[in-house]
Scaffold this motif. Structure first.
Motif, PDB file in Angstrom:
ATOM      1  N   ASN A 102      33.510  59.528  35.844  1.00 11.44           N
ATOM      2  CA  ASN A 102      34.469  58.558  36.351  1.00 11.44           C
ATOM      3  C   ASN A 102      35.755  59.257  36.803  1.00 11.44           C
ATOM      4  OD1 ASN A 102      35.115  55.803  36.868  1.00 11.44           O
ATOM      5  ND2 ASN A 102      36.375  55.776  35.034  1.00 11.44           N
ATOM      6  N   ILE A 103      36.221  60.208  36.002  1.00  8.21           N
ATOM      7  CA  ILE A 103      37.421  60.964  36.364  1.00  8.21           C
ATOM      8  C   ILE A 103      37.189  61.713  37.670  1.00  8.21           C
ATOM      9  CG2 ILE A 103      38.859  62.941  35.710  1.00  8.21           C
ATOM     10  CD1 ILE A 103      38.384  62.025  32.745  1.00  8.21           C
ATOM     11  N   ALA A 104      36.064  62.421  37.761  1.00  3.92           N
ATOM     12  CA  ALA A 104      35.766  63.198  38.973  1.00  3.92           C
ATOM     13  C   ALA A 104      35.698  62.284  40.196  1.00  3.92           C
ATOM     14  CB  ALA A 104      34.458  63.952  38.791  1.00  3.92           C
ATOM     15  N   ARG A 105      35.122  61.118  40.027  1.00  2.00           N
ATOM     16  CA  ARG A 105      35.009  60.173  41.132  1.00  2.00           C
ATOM     17  C   ARG A 105      36.382  59.694  41.597  1.00  2.00           C
ATOM     18  NH1 ARG A 105      34.697  54.869  42.127  1.00  2.00           N
ATOM     19  NH2 ARG A 105      33.155  54.169  43.620  1.00  2.00           N
ATOM     20  N   ILE A 106      37.232  59.366  40.647  1.00  2.00           N
ATOM     21  CA  ILE A 106      38.572  58.883  40.995  1.00  2.00           C
ATOM     22  C   ILE A 106      39.386  59.985  41.663  1.00  2.00           C
ATOM     23  CG2 ILE A 106      40.778  58.095  40.042  1.00  2.00           C
ATOM     24  CD1 ILE A 106      39.125  56.580  37.898  1.00  2.00           C
ATOM     25  N   VAL A 107      39.350  61.175  41.103  1.00  2.00           N
ATOM     26  CA  VAL A 107      40.142  62.295  41.630  1.00  2.00           C
ATOM     27  C   VAL A 107      39.663  62.701  43.024  1.00  2.00           C
ATOM     28  CG1 VAL A 107      40.702  64.730  41.240  1.00  2.00           C
ATOM     29  CG2 VAL A 107      40.837  63.110  39.350  1.00  2.00           C
ATOM     30  N   ALA A 108      38.363  62.569  43.288  1.00  2.00           N
ATOM     31  CA  ALA A 108      37.812  62.963  44.592  1.00  2.00           C
ATOM     32  C   ALA A 108      38.166  61.970  45.699  1.00  2.00           C
ATOM     33  CB  ALA A 108      36.295  63.103  44.487  1.00  2.00           C
ATOM     34  N   ARG A 109      38.515  60.750  45.322  1.00  2.00           N
ATOM     35  CA  ARG A 109      38.847  59.734  46.321  1.00  2.00           C
ATOM     36  C   ARG A 109      40.263  59.940  46.833  1.00  2.00           C
ATOM     37  NH1 ARG A 109      37.303  53.957  44.378  1.00  2.00           N
ATOM     38  NH2 ARG A 109      39.543  53.933  44.360  1.00  2.00           N
ATOM     39  N   PRO A 110      40.512  59.627  48.094  1.00  2.00           N
ATOM     40  CA  PRO A 110      41.884  59.752  48.609  1.00  2.00           C
ATOM     41  C   PRO A 110      42.802  58.678  48.023  1.00  2.00           C
ATOM     42  CG  PRO A 110      40.419  58.888  50.306  1.00  2.00           C
ATOM     43  CD  PRO A 110      39.565  59.218  49.124  1.00  2.00           C
ATOM     44  N   ASP A 111      44.089  58.940  48.057  1.00  2.00           N
ATOM     45  CA  ASP A 111      45.064  57.942  47.612  1.00  2.00           C
ATOM     46  C   ASP A 111      44.923  56.674  48.439  1.00  2.00           C
ATOM     47  OD1 ASP A 111      46.321  59.058  45.480  1.00  2.00           O
ATOM     48  OD2 ASP A 111      48.092  59.728  46.563  1.00  2.00           O
ATOM     49  N   MET A 124      42.993  54.068  47.669  1.00  2.26           N
ATOM     50  CA  MET A 124      41.697  53.408  47.551  1.00  2.26           C
ATOM     51  C   MET A 124      41.828  52.160  46.671  1.00  2.26           C
ATOM     52  SD  MET A 124      39.739  55.114  49.481  1.00  2.26           S
ATOM     53  CE  MET A 124      38.112  54.563  49.067  1.00  2.26           C
ATOM     54  N   CYS A 125      40.898  51.249  46.855  1.00  2.00           N
ATOM     55  CA  CYS A 125      40.909  49.968  46.152  1.00  2.00           C
ATOM     56  C   CYS A 125      40.815  50.155  44.639  1.00  2.00           C
ATOM     57  CB  CYS A 125      39.739  49.127  46.638  1.00  2.00           C
ATOM     58  SG  CYS A 125      39.654  47.501  45.878  1.00  2.00           S
ATOM     59  N   LEU A 126      41.609  49.388  43.905  1.00  2.06           N
ATOM     60  CA  LEU A 126      41.578  49.432  42.445  1.00  2.06           C
ATOM     61  C   LEU A 126      40.218  49.014  41.887  1.00  2.06           C
ATOM     62  CD1 LEU A 126      44.954  48.079  41.034  1.00  2.06           C
ATOM     63  CD2 LEU A 126      43.870  50.263  40.566  1.00  2.06           C
ATOM     64  N   GLY A 127      39.528  48.125  42.575  1.00  2.00           N
ATOM     65  CA  GLY A 127      38.196  47.715  42.140  1.00  2.00           C
ATOM     66  C   GLY A 127      37.201  48.863  42.204  1.00  2.00           C
ATOM     67  N   GLY A 128      37.524  49.868  43.001  1.00  2.00           N
ATOM     68  CA  GLY A 128      36.670  51.039  43.120  1.00  2.00           C
ATOM     69  C   GLY A 128      36.931  52.070  42.041  1.00  2.00           C
ATOM     70  N   VAL A 129      37.691  51.693  41.031  1.00  2.00           N
ATOM     71  CA  VAL A 129      37.959  52.605  39.924  1.00  2.00           C
ATOM     72  C   VAL A 129      36.646  52.966  39.227  1.00  2.00           C
ATOM     73  CG1 VAL A 129      38.421  50.873  38.143  1.00  2.00           C
ATOM     74  CG2 VAL A 129      39.586  53.051  38.047  1.00  2.00           C
ATOM     75  N   TYR A 130      35.654  52.095  39.337  1.00  2.00           N
ATOM     76  CA  TYR A 130      34.304  52.362  38.842  1.00  2.00           C
ATOM     77  C   TYR A 130      33.327  52.226  40.001  1.00  2.00           C
ATOM     78  CZ  TYR A 130      36.330  51.568  34.236  1.00  2.00           C
ATOM     79  OH  TYR A 130      37.109  51.640  33.108  1.00  2.00           O
ATOM     80  N   SER A 131      32.233  52.955  39.923  1.00  2.00           N
ATOM     81  CA  SER A 131      31.174  52.836  40.926  1.00  2.00           C
ATOM     82  C   SER A 131      30.450  51.501  40.711  1.00  2.00           C
ATOM     83  CB  SER A 131      30.184  53.992  40.776  1.00  2.00           C
ATOM     84  OG  SER A 131      29.504  53.882  39.532  1.00  2.00           O
ATOM     85  N   TRP A 132      29.634  51.108  41.699  1.00  2.00           N
ATOM     86  CA  TRP A 132      28.858  49.885  41.560  1.00  2.00           C
ATOM     87  C   TRP A 132      27.946  49.973  40.340  1.00  2.00           C
ATOM     88  CZ3 TRP A 132      30.071  45.518  43.726  1.00  2.00           C
ATOM     89  CH2 TRP A 132      30.769  45.521  44.932  1.00  2.00           C
ATOM     90  N   GLY A 133      27.378  51.146  40.120  1.00  2.00           N
ATOM     91  CA  GLY A 133      26.507  51.335  38.962  1.00  2.00           C
ATOM     92  C   GLY A 133      27.243  51.142  37.648  1.00  2.00           C
ATOM     93  N   MET A 134      28.479  51.656  37.590  1.00  2.00           N
ATOM     94  CA  MET A 134      29.280  51.510  36.370  1.00  2.00           C
ATOM     95  C   MET A 134      29.666  50.047  36.166  1.00  2.00           C
ATOM     96  SD  MET A 134      30.639  53.113  33.765  1.00  2.00           S
ATOM     97  CE  MET A 134      31.085  54.799  34.047  1.00  2.00           C
TER      98      MET A 134
END
Length: 143
Positions: A69-78, A80-90
């Motif tokens: 989850n951390i890696a996913r958030i850090v890899a996303r650009p500034d 991004m949607c707050l709802g995307g804090v987790y993947s669809w799977g999460m």
């Protein structure tokens, strides 16, 4: 810019990490309190058992999800949607855990056993949230 893009609750990486850390911490704390007081307060030995099981679950399972989850958030650009804090799977896993918790609570499983499970899962989330808090603090320091 489309109307949908304007409605998107975009946030910085730092804010996304903060939201993720708060969610893991609050849900973990809630589950611990809920499990501890489900039917009656858990006796000391069952509480220790739950904390031991939760610690093992944190180190063997939950921390892997936290790191992803951390890696996913850090890899996303500034922005991004707050709802995307987790993947669809999460998000799917969150829904499954909520439904599973409800079914468990309404099942024939003895309340003390349900309490141990709730405390164990809550402790695993709370303990693992430290990884997200650590990353949030490191990201906050870079700004």
């Amino acid at each position: 810019m489309s109307w949908l893009a304007r409605l998107k609750p975009g946030a910085s990486t730092n804010t996304n990490l903060l939201v993720a850390a708060l969610m893991w911490s609050f849900i973990g704390f809630y589950l611990m309190v809920r499990g501890y007081l489900l039917d009656q307060p858990l006796p000391g030995m069952l509480l220790l058992l739950a904390l031991g099981l939760g610690t093992m679950k944190a180190f063997w399972l939950i921390e892997r999800a936290a790191r992803k989850n951390i890696a996913r958030i850090v890899a996303r650009p500034d922005g991004m949607c707050l709802g995307g804090v987790y993947s669809w799977g999460m998000w799917g896993m969150v829904v499954c855990m909520m439904v599973g918790g409800r079914l468990l609570r309404n099942s024939a499983v003895p309340p003390l056993v349900v309490g141990v499970i709730y405390v164990a899962v809550g402790w695993a989330l709370l303990l693992s949230s430290r990884l997200i808090w650590r990353e949030w603090n490191a990201t906050k320091s870079l700004r």
